[in-house]
Design a protein around this motif. Sequence first.
Motif, short mmCIF file in Angstrom:
data_model
loop_
_atom_site.label_atom_id
_atom_site.label_comp_id
_atom_site.label_asym_id
_atom_site.label_seq_id
_atom_site.Cartn_x
_atom_site.Cartn_y
_atom_site.Cartn_z
N SER A 172 0.81 -1.22 0.00
CA SER A 172 0.00 0.00 0.00
C SER A 172 0.84 1.27 0.00
CB SER A 172 -0.95 0.01 1.20
OG SER A 172 -0.23 0.14 2.43
N ALA A 173 2.12 1.16 0.36
CA ALA A 173 2.99 2.33 0.35
C ALA A 173 3.30 2.82 -1.06
CB ALA A 173 4.28 2.02 1.10
N LYS A 174 2.85 2.06 -2.07
CA LYS A 174 3.14 2.42 -3.46
C LYS A 174 2.22 3.51 -4.00
CE LYS A 174 4.83 -2.25 -4.44
NZ LYS A 174 4.62 -3.53 -5.16
N VAL A 175 1.14 3.83 -3.28
CA VAL A 175 0.23 4.86 -3.79
C VAL A 175 0.72 6.23 -3.36
CG1 VAL A 175 -1.65 3.17 -3.61
CG2 VAL A 175 -1.41 4.93 -1.86
N ASP A 176 0.22 7.27 -4.03
CA ASP A 176 0.70 8.62 -3.77
C ASP A 176 -0.18 9.38 -2.79
OD1 ASP A 176 2.98 9.14 -5.95
OD2 ASP A 176 1.41 7.93 -6.85
N ALA A 177 -1.42 8.93 -2.60
CA ALA A 177 -2.32 9.53 -1.61
C ALA A 177 -3.46 8.55 -1.38
CB ALA A 177 -2.87 10.87 -2.09
N VAL A 198 2.22 7.69 3.46
CA VAL A 198 1.39 8.18 2.35
C VAL A 198 0.48 9.30 2.85
CG1 VAL A 198 -0.43 7.55 0.71
CG2 VAL A 198 1.44 5.94 1.18
N PRO A 199 0.37 10.42 2.13
CA PRO A 199 -0.56 11.49 2.52
C PRO A 199 -1.99 10.95 2.60
CG PRO A 199 0.95 12.29 0.84
CD PRO A 199 1.18 10.82 0.95
N ARG A 200 -2.72 11.34 3.66
CA ARG A 200 -4.06 10.80 3.91
C ARG A 200 -5.07 11.91 4.06
NH1 ARG A 200 -1.20 7.93 9.00
NH2 ARG A 200 0.30 6.65 7.82
N GLN A 201 -6.29 11.64 3.64
CA GLN A 201 -7.35 12.64 3.74
C GLN A 201 -8.70 11.95 3.84
OE1 GLN A 201 -7.06 15.69 0.75
NE2 GLN A 201 -9.09 16.54 1.18
N VAL A 202 -9.60 12.54 4.61
CA VAL A 202 -10.98 12.08 4.68
C VAL A 202 -11.83 12.96 3.78
CG1 VAL A 202 -13.01 11.76 6.15
CG2 VAL A 202 -10.74 11.19 7.03
N ALA A 389 -8.81 19.35 -5.58
CA ALA A 389 -7.64 19.94 -4.91
C ALA A 389 -6.60 18.86 -4.60
CB ALA A 389 -8.09 20.64 -3.62
N LEU A 390 -7.07 17.69 -4.17
CA LEU A 390 -6.14 16.59 -3.87
C LEU A 390 -5.44 16.12 -5.14
CD1 LEU A 390 -4.93 14.41 -2.02
CD2 LEU A 390 -6.96 13.02 -2.50
N PHE A 391 -6.19 15.92 -6.23
CA PHE A 391 -5.59 15.46 -7.48
C PHE A 391 -4.54 16.45 -7.96
CE2 PHE A 391 -9.84 13.21 -8.73
CZ PHE A 391 -9.64 12.29 -7.70
N GLU A 392 -4.85 17.73 -7.89
CA GLU A 392 -3.90 18.75 -8.34
C GLU A 392 -2.64 18.73 -7.48
OE1 GLU A 392 -6.31 22.22 -8.18
OE2 GLU A 392 -7.23 21.89 -10.16
N ASP A 393 -2.81 18.51 -6.18
CA ASP A 393 -1.65 18.45 -5.29
C ASP A 393 -0.77 17.25 -5.61
OD1 ASP A 393 -0.21 19.34 -2.83
OD2 ASP A 393 -0.88 17.40 -2.07
N VAL A 394 -1.39 16.09 -5.83
CA VAL A 394 -0.63 14.88 -6.16
C VAL A 394 0.12 15.07 -7.48
CG1 VAL A 394 -0.85 12.45 -6.83
CG2 VAL A 394 -2.09 13.30 -4.83
N LEU A 395 -0.55 15.62 -8.47
CA LEU A 395 0.10 15.85 -9.76
C LEU A 395 1.23 16.86 -9.66
CD1 LEU A 395 -2.89 15.81 -12.28
CD2 LEU A 395 -0.99 14.21 -12.16
N GLY A 396 1.01 17.89 -8.84
CA GLY A 396 2.06 18.89 -8.65
C GLY A 396 3.31 18.27 -8.03
N LYS A 397 3.13 17.43 -7.04
CA LYS A 397 4.27 16.76 -6.39
C LYS A 397 4.95 15.80 -7.35
CE LYS A 397 2.50 17.09 -1.66
NZ LYS A 397 1.91 16.35 -0.50
N ALA A 398 4.15 15.08 -8.16
CA ALA A 398 4.72 14.14 -9.12
C ALA A 398 5.57 14.87 -10.16
CB ALA A 398 3.61 13.34 -9.79
N GLN A 399 5.06 15.99 -10.64
CA GLN A 399 5.79 16.75 -11.65
C GLN A 399 7.06 17.36 -11.06
OE1 GLN A 399 2.69 19.41 -12.86
NE2 GLN A 399 1.65 17.86 -14.10
N HIS A 400 6.97 17.80 -9.80
CA HIS A 400 8.15 18.36 -9.13
C HIS A 400 9.21 17.29 -8.95
CE1 HIS A 400 10.52 20.95 -6.54
NE2 HIS A 400 10.51 20.01 -5.60
#
Length: 415
Positions: A172-177, A198-202, A389-400
């Motif tokens: 499960s550590a393979k996912v980005d959020a 892994v970053p977590r959110q409800v 907002a979460l998707f944009e954050d994950v994509l931003g981190k991936a691109q960085h």
Amino acid sequence: MKLLFLNSFYPPHVGGGAELILQRSVEGFQQRGHDVAVLVTGPEQGVHEETVNDVRVYRAGLKNFYWPLTQQRPGPLARFGWHFRDQYNSAMRPPLRQVLQREKPDLVVCHNLSGWSVAAWDEIRASGVPIVQVLHDMYLLCPKNTLFKKGQSCQKLCGSCAALRRPHAEQSAKVDAVVGVSRYLLDTIVNKGYFGGVPRQVIHNASLIAGSNGETSTPSPEGVVRFGYMGTLSENKGVGWLIEQFQRLSLNATLTIAGKGQLDYETQLKAMADPHKVSFVGYQKPEDFYRNIDVFVAPSLWAEPFGMVAVEACAFQKPVIATRMGGLPEIVRDGVNGLLCNADDRDSLGRALQCLHDDAELRQRLSLLSRTAVADLLSMDTMLDQYQALFEDVLGKAQHGAAKQLHVPHTQLSN
């Protein structure tokens, strides 16, 4: 964003509420201008593309012992074999790879993995696409998704669950959020060692039903309090407990039970019910059902991951009696929009029924507050905003991260 959503099923194949909320989400993102596609399992072999409400949907033939939505329940040996293969079903990686290569998504949003197994994470990771995992149930801990056995919620993993889920926590550590549809669900799975680092959110599911302001309710007969239950008729939902507690009391009340279940269990419930006070009405439209009750009861004996039916009852301004289990206390606040009881105290449900039967003023106050208490859960836009907002954050981190890998310091080049 170009988004690919992965799930077990998609309408018209529906295994539960997750498929309906997924469909609304996918269509909502498409209406916002995102390029979306859906990949799910299907009963026919091969990968088939179709369009559902203008959304591209791929159905990949499930490579396992049987199709889960079959009419006839398979035997125990077949069910065990299905779950054994679903530990890590590498045969489902090629169709996923085919769709990934065709769609070339920016992000894959995984929902229910049943049928795909956690092998999906490896295939998506191999493609270099970031992953957001949305948790709807206990699949990662229990092959049956429920953590419910022998009439009660499991306090720890049984031997078969532990064996069939042994490698999953590390993978499960393979996912980005990771997203949980309730705080309870997310915490329960994380506390078992999943999603380390892994970053977590409800993000609570939004109700698919707008409800009403109560003006359409049909007046009840003089003095009669109308209790109601709507949902699957099964042991873990506590329907038998509700009937037993309701009939134990001397109430000027009726109990309406809407929904269906396995035929033998339905027969058992009807045999224990007094037909003069308890009526079984089968499937009903929510607006018809709620128009004819005064109090909704969610007597779950298992830890509901969320309990959307309680949100819907509040949307129709009905106070809710619910068990203090799973995600239900995140919806029903004791003394605000309903009353909470305890599954391990059998008579606590009866006391709650008696309380709302006797106290018309309390009933009215809880009813007036019920819709306001769940207002945030009635907006699909609010839910979509949180996911976007979460998707944009994950994509931003991936691109960085990709940019950092491409930048090689001059000192390293000289060495």
